[in-house]
Design a protein around this motif. Structure first.
Motif, PDB file in Angstrom:
ATOM      1  N   GLY A 167       3.670  29.351  -9.760  1.00  0.00           N
ATOM      2  CA  GLY A 167       4.528  29.061  -8.620  1.00  0.00           C
ATOM      3  C   GLY A 167       5.756  29.954  -8.558  1.00  0.00           C
ATOM      4  N   LEU A 168       6.369  30.193  -9.729  1.00  0.00           N
ATOM      5  CA  LEU A 168       7.557  31.051  -9.764  1.00  0.00           C
ATOM      6  C   LEU A 168       7.221  32.485  -9.376  1.00  0.00           C
ATOM      7  N   VAL A 169       6.106  33.006  -9.892  1.00  0.00           N
ATOM      8  CA  VAL A 169       5.719  34.380  -9.579  1.00  0.00           C
ATOM      9  C   VAL A 169       5.385  34.513  -8.094  1.00  0.00           C
ATOM     10  N   LEU A 170       4.690  33.518  -7.545  1.00  0.00           N
ATOM     11  CA  LEU A 170       4.324  33.577  -6.132  1.00  0.00           C
ATOM     12  C   LEU A 170       5.540  33.478  -5.216  1.00  0.00           C
ATOM     13  N   SER A 171       6.611  32.870  -5.682  1.00  0.00           N
ATOM     14  CA  SER A 171       7.816  32.737  -4.858  1.00  0.00           C
ATOM     15  C   SER A 171       8.626  34.025  -4.783  1.00  0.00           C
ATOM     16  N   VAL A 172       8.316  34.994  -5.649  1.00  0.00           N
ATOM     17  CA  VAL A 172       9.076  36.246  -5.658  1.00  0.00           C
ATOM     18  C   VAL A 172       8.922  36.981  -4.335  1.00  0.00           C
ATOM     19  N   GLY A 173       7.697  37.031  -3.806  1.00  0.00           N
ATOM     20  CA  GLY A 173       7.462  37.746  -2.548  1.00  0.00           C
ATOM     21  C   GLY A 173       8.305  37.222  -1.398  1.00  0.00           C
ATOM     22  N   PRO A 174       8.235  35.910  -1.080  1.00  0.00           N
ATOM     23  CA  PRO A 174       9.082  35.385  -0.007  1.00  0.00           C
ATOM     24  C   PRO A 174      10.575  35.576  -0.255  1.00  0.00           C
ATOM     25  N   VAL A 175      10.994  35.483  -1.521  1.00  0.00           N
ATOM     26  CA  VAL A 175      12.412  35.685  -1.827  1.00  0.00           C
ATOM     27  C   VAL A 175      12.831  37.120  -1.509  1.00  0.00           C
ATOM     28  N   VAL A 176      11.985  38.097  -1.874  1.00  0.00           N
ATOM     29  CA  VAL A 176      12.279  39.499  -1.562  1.00  0.00           C
ATOM     30  C   VAL A 176      12.366  39.699  -0.056  1.00  0.00           C
ATOM     31  N   ALA A 177      11.407  39.129   0.683  1.00  0.00           N
ATOM     32  CA  ALA A 177      11.431  39.248   2.149  1.00  0.00           C
ATOM     33  C   ALA A 177      12.706  38.634   2.723  1.00  0.00           C
ATOM     34  N   ALA A 178      13.141  37.506   2.152  1.00  0.00           N
ATOM     35  CA  ALA A 178      14.356  36.853   2.641  1.00  0.00           C
ATOM     36  C   ALA A 178      15.589  37.702   2.374  1.00  0.00           C
ATOM     37  N   LEU A 179      15.657  38.318   1.204  1.00  0.00           N
ATOM     38  CA  LEU A 179      16.822  39.127   0.846  1.00  0.00           C
ATOM     39  C   LEU A 179      16.908  40.403   1.670  1.00  0.00           C
ATOM     40  N   ILE A 180      15.754  40.937   2.080  1.00  0.00           N
ATOM     41  CA  ILE A 180      15.738  42.227   2.766  1.00  0.00           C
ATOM     42  C   ILE A 180      15.816  42.079   4.280  1.00  0.00           C
ATOM     43  N   GLY A 181      15.538  40.872   4.794  1.00  0.00           N
ATOM     44  CA  GLY A 181      15.397  40.679   6.235  1.00  0.00           C
ATOM     45  C   GLY A 181      16.545  41.212   7.067  1.00  0.00           C
ATOM     46  N   VAL A 182      17.776  40.796   6.772  1.00  0.00           N
ATOM     47  CA  VAL A 182      18.933  41.226   7.580  1.00  0.00           C
ATOM     48  C   VAL A 182      19.170  42.720   7.435  1.00  0.00           C
ATOM     49  N   SER A 183      19.038  43.253   6.210  1.00  0.00           N
ATOM     50  CA  SER A 183      19.200  44.700   6.007  1.00  0.00           C
ATOM     51  C   SER A 183      18.144  45.476   6.788  1.00  0.00           C
ATOM     52  N   ALA A 184      16.921  44.941   6.838  1.00  0.00           N
ATOM     53  CA  ALA A 184      15.869  45.591   7.619  1.00  0.00           C
ATOM     54  C   ALA A 184      16.251  45.639   9.088  1.00  0.00           C
TER      55      ALA A 184
END
Length: 490
Positions: free
Chosen positions: A323-340
């Motif tokens: 579960g922790l490893v699978l949550s890394v992807g959405p967390v990365v997308a969330a952190l990058i969203g505004v910068s994108a």
């Protein structure tokens, strides 16, 4: 008092009023974005929060796993079948009015889910919740053009993408925590509370509906909406029923969907006020963007289909670590969203679409070549590249499509963007799951050897990388066509 002082005060007053007005406008935009962000968060949380409760629901209602899967499927089907029609209704009758109605339906249905005494009443309430979520997803994106200056559209789209990723990431963890504490009913009460907050924000801070010129005369295409809903329902069921095996029922539903497409296209050609104007698909920007969205969403579903099995069967991780490893992807997308979004505003949405797809293809090829001996790092590094590229693509693609859409078509185009994403997710569940099972050489992946699962993972991401290369080619072709049009206009 000196005349100079009077002159100074007279001169400074307009400047002060301008600053005050600018501050009020900025605050109004922030509050409006808060309402839109909350709407996107609630709808995406509703998508993922129930998945973790399926085993509990099977025990509670003494039902099979196939039966309780409809708790998730009903929500997804409801969104998929009506999202374009809801977007068009918002264009015609007022987006704030329909968005508020959708949030209210979502909130009431969430309460009904929590109170459901039987599985089938829970499924019916989830379908109603999905209808409300369809309005929330389609009209939230459409509202950006009315609340945010055009130069900041990319940042607003990035923020909405971030909230969607946060909702997706929070779903399993919030659901798991509530299951361990108050129980499964609290999962839906949390949705209700979030819906209530969203309703207040939208009612207080979104601009009042203004009827665009010409919309009073426009009608609503009831026949086209019905045909599209039935066609999408047939396709979604064809891709999801059978649990990976494509039997006679799946073939019949797929043929029905093809027949439905033919009827829908003919109906749109004859309608006075078509739901989707056929000429829209001849626009390279829109057609290409929708095709890319389907391909990219298909690939992203592969990470959700393959990832848990690879991490558990091949790398031997426990459920908590999976579960922790699978949550890394959405967390990365969330952190990058505004910068994108900022990058899309600065360098152009079409250019950043190409960049995002290129990064995704590189990450997918990396996953296809990563040996199991590299462990969790060998999986996570390419996944981070894929999800970061996805955040850039999604923000840039949505910005490119919606930036220049006429106000009276924003709802339907936003609905089509969300529909293309959902169709990709549905297709990815079936197609990429079938590729994974075939490449693993087993009928039941849950009991396959770790090495077989690793072979299946690598083959699946070879296919994923090829799909992304195809999407990248569409993006590059669209960019070249746009340059030619611009040169011709000069």
């Amino acid at each position: 008092m000196s005349p100079h002082g009077a002159i100074r005060r007279t001169t400074d007053a307009p400047a002060t009023e301008a600053v005050t007005g600018g501050a009020k406008q900025a605050a109004a935009v922030r509050w409006a974005l808060a309402g839109l962000s909350s709407s996107m968060l609630a709808a995406s949380l509703g998508t993922s929060v129930a998945n973790v409760a399926l085993p509990t629901l099977a025990g509670t209602f003494d039902a099979s796993f196939q039966a309780v899967q409809w708790v998730v499927l009903a929500y997804l089907l409801a969104i998929t079948t009506v999202i374009v029609g809801v977007g068009r209704l918002g264009d015609l009758f007022g987006r704030r009015r329909l968005l508020s109605a959708g949030i209210l339906l979502f909130t009431v249905a969430s309460v009904l889910c929590a109170l459901a005494p039987s599985l089938w009443l829970l499924i019916a309430a989830r379908a109603a919740q999905g209808l409300g979520a369809a309005a929330m997803m389609a009209l939230t994106m459409a509202f950006v053009g009315e609340t945010v200056p055009k130069a900041r559209t990319g940042r607003a789209m990035g923020l909405l993408g971030t909230m969607s990723a946060i909702g997706t990431a929070l779903g399993p963890s919030v659901g798991g925590a509530l299951l361990a504490g108050p129980g499964w009913r609290m999962i839906f009460l949390v949705n209700a509370a979030l819906g209530l907050v969203t309703l207040v924000l939208v009612y207080r801070h979104l601009p009042i509906d203004r009827r665009e010129a010409g919309t009073a005369r426009a009608g609503f295409d009831y026949l086209g909406t019905l045909l599209l809903a039935l066609t999408l329902a047939a396709y979604a069921l064809a891709m999801t029923l059978g649990h990976g095996r494509f039997g006679r029922l799946n073939v019949a539903l797929l043929l029905a969907a093809v027949f439905g497409v033919v009827l829908f296209v003919r109906a749109q050609g004859r309608a006075d006020a078509p739901l989707i104007r056929p000429a829209m698909f001849r626009e390279p920007m829109l057609g290409g963007s929708l095709a890319m969205s389907v391909l990219v969403s298909t690939v992203m579903m592969a990470t959700l289909v393959v990832g848990p099995f690879y991490l558990a069967r091949t790398l031997g991780l426990r459920d908590t670590l999976v579960g922790l490893v699978l949550s890394v992807g959405p967390v990365v997308a969330a952190l990058i969203g505004v910068s994108a979004g900022r990058l899309a505003d600065r360098f152009g949405a079409t250019r950043m679409t190409v960049v995002g797809l290129g990064a995704m293809a590189v990450g997918a090829f990396g996953l296809s070549m990563s040996p199991a001996s590299f462990g969790v790092a060998g999986y996570l590094v390419p996944i981070v590249v894929v999800t970061a590229g996805y955040a850039v693509f999604q923000t840039a693609n949505n910005t490119a499509v919606l930036a220049d859409v006429p106000p009276d078509r924003r709802g339907v185009v936003s609905g089509m963007l969300n529909l293309s994403r959902n169709l990709g997710l549905i297709t990815g569940t079936s197609v990429m799951g079938a590729v994974f099972a075939f490449a693993s050489g087993t009928d039941d992946v849950t009991t396959a050897r770790g090495g077989a699962v690793a072979d299946g993972m690598r083959a699946t991401f070879v296919v994923a990388a090829l799909l992304l290369v195809l999407a990248w080619g569409i993006a590059v072709g669209g960019r070249v066509s746009a340059r030619r049009v611009a040169r011709g206009a000069r």
